[in-house]
Structures are given as structure tokens and as C-alpha cells.
Write a protein that holds these residues in place. Structure first.
Motif, PDB file in Angstrom:
ATOM      1  N   VAL A  91       0.870  -1.175   0.000  1.00 37.67           N
ATOM      2  CA  VAL A  91       0.000   0.000   0.000  1.00 37.67           C
ATOM      3  C   VAL A  91       0.906   1.223   0.000  1.00 37.67           C
ATOM      4  O   VAL A  91       1.681   1.421   0.937  1.00 37.67           O
ATOM      5  CB  VAL A  91      -0.928   0.026   1.224  1.00 37.67           C
ATOM      6  CG1 VAL A  91      -1.845   1.257   1.189  1.00 37.67           C
ATOM      7  CG2 VAL A  91      -1.765  -1.258   1.294  1.00 37.67           C
TER       8      VAL A  91
ATOM      9  N   LEU B 203      -2.344   5.214  -3.576  1.00 34.91           N
ATOM     10  CA  LEU B 203      -3.259   6.222  -3.040  1.00 34.91           C
ATOM     11  C   LEU B 203      -2.688   7.614  -3.314  1.00 34.91           C
ATOM     12  O   LEU B 203      -1.555   7.898  -2.941  1.00 34.91           O
ATOM     13  CB  LEU B 203      -3.426   6.028  -1.525  1.00 34.91           C
ATOM     14  CG  LEU B 203      -3.777   4.627  -1.036  1.00 34.91           C
ATOM     15  CD1 LEU B 203      -3.695   4.570   0.496  1.00 34.91           C
ATOM     16  CD2 LEU B 203      -5.177   4.228  -1.504  1.00 34.91           C
TER      17      LEU B 203
ATOM     18  N   THR C  46     -10.595   1.344  -0.462  1.00 35.27           N
ATOM     19  CA  THR C  46      -9.292   0.827  -0.046  1.00 35.27           C
ATOM     20  C   THR C  46      -9.459  -0.454   0.755  1.00 35.27           C
ATOM     21  O   THR C  46      -8.707  -1.417   0.573  1.00 35.27           O
ATOM     22  CB  THR C  46      -8.548   1.884   0.786  1.00 35.27           C
ATOM     23  OG1 THR C  46      -8.450   3.095   0.035  1.00 35.27           O
ATOM     24  CG2 THR C  46      -7.150   1.402   1.163  1.00 35.27           C
TER      25      THR C  46
END
Length: 287
Positions: A167, A194, A273
């Protein structure tokens, strides 16, 4: 057992891996909860921390030495600030654009950009020095080989045989992409990016390693899945969709982070997410 590796973005030089893990894990678990699955234990995550590579050495006086418009270097730092300004003005009516006139107009375009960005959702409350420092970290990554190499090594050391998902937020998505491309022996990984600036032409995309060819970047061999999540108002993730530049296998999704468009916390707590993470971990999700 490191199943999830977290890669932070800019402006983390005063934190550390444990600090970031403590901040990110509850947010990750909130996102998982919205997907109807259980939480992650602390032992399942690790942080590929590289923020200290940007920490300035000590000096006489309190805090870090301040930066102002005169310290902005021509080239990438200057262009980043202007691109953030344009994107922030397009997304937020409170931010005067580059063509705005009035009391915020100054003889220096960089100073105008800093003044305008202070009204934006992402940079509100940040001093000029912090804004310049953020641009400087991006410039340092791309122009200082030792910084780039060390950041990639930090991530490579964090990935284990048990790792299934990475991530990555903001500049961390650049570190993740380049490190994945450099380790084709890794297998069956999922990447969740992200607020990523990876597709920003001229500033980021064209500086990647390996270099893009024919306007398209290489697909990282270790990835079986790549989910990219961006807020429409995120001034750092100027290009919200990565698929046109990195391949149609990418799943581009948008979220609403409210007033803090680039903040990692609302990205992590988003159901999108949580769903991506749950699927990567092989957990059944609630429809």
C-alpha cells in the motif's frame, strides 16, 4: 509475518516506521471494517520507511531552518509548485489561480503560488517552508541517486515471502513502482496506490525507471493486481487515472476525502481501499 507493506509519501522526515504504523493501522482497519471483514494485527504490517533520507542535519537554532520563495530551485521544484497551484485552483474555488489578480499578486510567481496554496485544502495550515520542503523531497528523489537507491532498498528489505500487498501513498507510489520493476523475481503481489502522481507527464512519469516507451510505462512483473485510488480534488495526484499510462489492467477508482484531499488517513479509511486490501488478503467481503 509481513503480509502488508506500507510505503509513506512526502513530509514524513520527522516520523519513523513505528510512528507511521501506529497512525496507519487503525485507518486501514476502519477501511476493512467497512468491507465487512476482520482487522489486521500489528504483526501483519511493516513500514518501508525512507523519510529520514530527507531529514536535514542539525544546526544552531530551534527547529529546521526556514525556507522561503527565494530558496525554490529552478526546474523541478519550481514546476511542481506551479502544477500544484494550477490543480488546487481548478479543484477549489477558494484558491486563486495563476491568472488571478488582486491583493495576492506579487512580483514573484513562486511567491504567488505559495500564497495561493496556503488557501488550498491540502496545504492549508502549512508554512511556506513546509510546502517548499515537500517539492524539494520530490526533486531530491529524482535527482539524487543515493536517495533514490536507498528508498528502494528500504522497500526491498521490507518485502518478505509472506508479503501479498503493498500500500503506497503519494511519492511512496513512485518508490513502490520502481522497486517492483527492479525485482521481477517477486510474485503474485497486489499494489494499492493512493494519491499517486505516477502519471504526471514531465514532472514524474518521464523520470521513471525503467523509462516509459512510446508514452506507456512498463507493467511491474511481480504484480497480479493494481488498484489506484484518487480523490478528484487531490492536487498532488494531478492525473487521477493511471490505466492510460500503465496499462488497462489497472483498476482506477475515485473517492471523496472531504477537505483533506491528499491526506493518507481518509484514503485508508475509504471502503474502496478496504475492499482492495481485503481481496488481496483473500478475505470474503460484504456486498
Amino acid at each position: 509475518m509481513t503480509r502488508v507493506v506500507l510505503v509513506h509519501g512526502i513530509a514524513q522526515q520527522l516520523n519513523g516506521p513505528e510512528t507511521i504504523a501506529e497512525a496507519w493501522l487503525p485507518c486501514l482497519n476502519d477501511g476493512l471494517a467497512l468491507s465487512g471483514v476482520g482487522t489486521l494485527p500489528r504483526d501483519d504490517i511493516s513500514v518501508a520507511f525512507y523519510g529520514d533520507l530527507f531529514r536535514r542535519p542539525g544546526h544552531r537554532g530551534l527547529g529546521e531552518p526556514p525556507l522561503d520563495a527565494s530558496d525554490v530551485e529552478p526546474g523541478l521544484e519550481h514546476e511542481l509548485l506551479l502544477s500544484w497551484w494550477e490543480a488546487a485552483a481548478a479543484a477549489d474555488t477558494r484558491v486563486p489561480g495563476p491568472d488571478a489578480t488582486g491583493r495576492l499578486r506579487t512580483p514573484r510567481v513562486v511567491q504567488r503560488a505559495l500564497n495561493a496554496l496556503s488557501h488550498s485544502a491540502f496545504f492549508a495550515g502549512l508554512a511556506e517552508s513546509a510546502m517548499i520542503g515537500s517539492a524539494r523531497q520530490v526533486r531530491s528523489y529524482f535527482t539524487e541517486p543515493e536517495v533514490r537507491r536507498a528508498a528502494g532498498e528500504r522497500l526491498a528489505r521490507s518485502v518478505t515471502g509472506e508479503t501479498v500487498v503493498i500500500v503506497a501513498h503519494s511519492l511512496g507510489s513512485v518508490v513502490a513502482y520502481e522497486t517492483l520493476c527492479a525485482h521481477p523475481q517477486w510474485q503474485d503481489l497486489t499494489l494499492i496506490t493512493l494519491g499517486s502522481p505516477l502519471a504526471v507527464r514531465g514532472l514524474v512519469f518521464d523520470r521513471l525507471r525503467p523509462a516509459p516507451h512510446g508514452g506507456t510505462a512498463r507493467w511491474p512483473v511481480p504484480l497480479k493486481r493494481w488498484i489506484n485510488i484518487a480523490d478528484h480534488g487531490d492536487a498532488v495526484a494531478l492525473i487521477k487515472e493511471l490505466a492510460p499510462s500503465f496499462g488497462t489492467r489497472i483498476q482506477d477508482q475515485t473517492v471523496n476525502n472531504g477537505a483533506h484531499a491528499h491526506d493518507v488517513r481518509p484514503y485508508l479509511t475509504a471502503r474502496e481501499t478496504g475492499l482492495a486490501l481485503a481481496k488481496a488478503l483473500g478475505r470474503a467481503v460484504r456486498s
